[in-house]
Motif scaffolding. Sequence first.
Motif, PDB file in Angstrom:
ATOM      1  N   ALA A  13       0.873  -0.975   0.204  1.00  0.00           N
ATOM      2  CA  ALA A  13      -0.063  -0.235   0.193  1.00  0.00           C
ATOM      3  C   ALA A  13       0.948   1.098  -0.418  1.00  0.00           C
ATOM      4  O   ALA A  13       0.816   2.183  -0.732  1.00  0.00           O
ATOM      5  CB  ALA A  13      -1.196   0.106   0.698  1.00  0.00           C
ATOM      6  N   TRP A  14       1.532   1.198   0.745  1.00  0.00           N
ATOM      7  CA  TRP A  14       3.376   1.832   1.039  1.00  0.00           C
ATOM      8  C   TRP A  14       3.699   2.722  -0.761  1.00  0.00           C
ATOM      9  O   TRP A  14       3.292   3.114  -1.235  1.00  0.00           O
ATOM     10  CB  TRP A  14       4.028   2.157   1.743  1.00  0.00           C
ATOM     11  N   GLU A  15       3.685   1.845  -1.551  1.00  0.00           N
ATOM     12  CA  GLU A  15       4.494   1.661  -2.062  1.00  0.00           C
ATOM     13  C   GLU A  15       3.033   1.754  -3.468  1.00  0.00           C
ATOM     14  O   GLU A  15       3.578   3.144  -4.718  1.00  0.00           O
ATOM     15  CB  GLU A  15       4.432   0.314  -3.118  1.00  0.00           C
ATOM     16  N   ARG A  16       2.142   2.364  -3.019  1.00  0.00           N
ATOM     17  CA  ARG A  16       1.106   3.129  -4.535  1.00  0.00           C
ATOM     18  C   ARG A  16       1.293   4.263  -4.224  1.00  0.00           C
ATOM     19  O   ARG A  16       0.936   4.545  -4.788  1.00  0.00           O
ATOM     20  CB  ARG A  16      -0.508   1.794  -4.489  1.00  0.00           C
ATOM     21  N   ASP A  35      -2.138   9.220   4.709  1.00  0.00           N
ATOM     22  CA  ASP A  35      -1.184   8.330   4.052  1.00  0.00           C
ATOM     23  C   ASP A  35       0.203   8.269   5.275  1.00  0.00           C
ATOM     24  O   ASP A  35       0.994   7.600   4.839  1.00  0.00           O
ATOM     25  CB  ASP A  35      -0.704   8.871   2.831  1.00  0.00           C
ATOM     26  N   MET A  36       0.911   8.994   5.169  1.00  0.00           N
ATOM     27  CA  MET A  36       2.014   8.795   6.630  1.00  0.00           C
ATOM     28  C   MET A  36       1.852   8.715   7.294  1.00  0.00           C
ATOM     29  O   MET A  36       2.498   8.310   7.973  1.00  0.00           O
ATOM     30  CB  MET A  36       1.630  10.692   6.394  1.00  0.00           C
ATOM     31  N   ARG A  40       3.835   5.441   9.293  1.00  0.00           N
ATOM     32  CA  ARG A  40       3.694   5.175  10.785  1.00  0.00           C
ATOM     33  C   ARG A  40       3.339   3.243  11.486  1.00  0.00           C
ATOM     34  O   ARG A  40       4.649   2.539  12.033  1.00  0.00           O
ATOM     35  CB  ARG A  40       3.396   6.027  11.982  1.00  0.00           C
ATOM     36  N   GLY A  41       3.048   3.454  11.156  1.00  0.00           N
ATOM     37  CA  GLY A  41       2.332   2.301  11.267  1.00  0.00           C
ATOM     38  C   GLY A  41       3.300   0.694  10.358  1.00  0.00           C
ATOM     39  O   GLY A  41       2.939  -0.043  11.356  1.00  0.00           O
ATOM     40  N   ILE A  42       3.677   1.100   9.511  1.00  0.00           N
ATOM     41  CA  ILE A  42       4.493   0.356   8.946  1.00  0.00           C
ATOM     42  C   ILE A  42       5.505   0.336  10.261  1.00  0.00           C
ATOM     43  O   ILE A  42       7.115  -0.728  10.597  1.00  0.00           O
ATOM     44  CB  ILE A  42       5.393   0.709   7.099  1.00  0.00           C
ATOM     45  N   ASP A  43       5.964   1.119  10.009  1.00  0.00           N
ATOM     46  CA  ASP A  43       7.535   2.014  11.402  1.00  0.00           C
ATOM     47  C   ASP A  43       7.781   1.182  12.626  1.00  0.00           C
ATOM     48  O   ASP A  43       8.545   0.800  12.861  1.00  0.00           O
ATOM     49  CB  ASP A  43       7.589   3.175  10.960  1.00  0.00           C
ATOM     50  N   GLU A  44       6.388   1.625  12.852  1.00  0.00           N
ATOM     51  CA  GLU A  44       5.504   0.446  14.081  1.00  0.00           C
ATOM     52  C   GLU A  44       5.858  -0.989  14.490  1.00  0.00           C
ATOM     53  O   GLU A  44       6.388  -1.289  15.634  1.00  0.00           O
ATOM     54  CB  GLU A  44       4.549   1.108  14.477  1.00  0.00           C
ATOM     55  N   GLN A  63      11.629  -4.022   0.368  1.00  0.00           N
ATOM     56  CA  GLN A  63      11.048  -3.174  -1.775  1.00  0.00           C
ATOM     57  C   GLN A  63      11.047  -2.000  -0.443  1.00  0.00           C
ATOM     58  O   GLN A  63      10.017  -0.706  -0.900  1.00  0.00           O
ATOM     59  CB  GLN A  63       9.835  -3.413  -1.158  1.00  0.00           C
ATOM     60  N   LEU A  64      10.515  -2.005   0.812  1.00  0.00           N
ATOM     61  CA  LEU A  64      10.082  -0.842   1.813  1.00  0.00           C
ATOM     62  C   LEU A  64      11.046   0.473   1.650  1.00  0.00           C
ATOM     63  O   LEU A  64      10.884   1.683   0.903  1.00  0.00           O
ATOM     64  CB  LEU A  64      10.073  -1.191   2.840  1.00  0.00           C
ATOM     65  N   ALA A  65      12.464   0.069   1.569  1.00  0.00           N
ATOM     66  CA  ALA A  65      13.416   0.780   1.285  1.00  0.00           C
ATOM     67  C   ALA A  65      13.401   1.345  -0.202  1.00  0.00           C
ATOM     68  O   ALA A  65      13.886   2.385  -0.126  1.00  0.00           O
ATOM     69  CB  ALA A  65      15.007   0.016   1.969  1.00  0.00           C
ATOM     70  N   ALA A  66      13.089   0.449  -0.661  1.00  0.00           N
ATOM     71  CA  ALA A  66      13.352   0.956  -2.264  1.00  0.00           C
ATOM     72  C   ALA A  66      12.594   2.296  -2.130  1.00  0.00           C
ATOM     73  O   ALA A  66      12.101   3.696  -2.655  1.00  0.00           O
ATOM     74  CB  ALA A  66      13.240   0.321  -3.514  1.00  0.00           C
TER      75      ALA A  66
END
Length: 120
Positions: A13-16, A35-36, A40-44, A63-66
């Motif tokens: 979803a972040w990629e989109r 969206d931000m 944050r949820g991913i980071d947590e 993929q997240l880093a990219a």
Amino acid sequence: MTGGKRLADRIAAWERIVAGVEAGYAYGLDDWLNDMDLRRGIDEALDVLKPRERLRNKASIEQLAASDARFRKATAAAGKCLWGSTVAAREGWHADRQWWYFRKPRIGNAELAQDIDAVA
């Protein structure tokens, strides 16, 4: 969050979202903040992953880093937390750690730009 699938879904979803930012963010500040909040949820979720889960999610984490690198390229430093300084102070957010809250799209719309300018 437990299961790698859920983390992978959030990263997808972040990629989109990042693709939308690269194309020109067409929505308002409330949507931007939502969206931000996903980021944050991913980071947590990453903060609580055990080493075995990190290994299982290696491809998604890469993929997240990219996606994060692309996001940084498609955005500019806002000079402030877009949730506002009161929220940032209450939550303990800092530009070096929760950097996504301190960035704005390079290509957006006039209403979003005005709303960002009005954030105190």
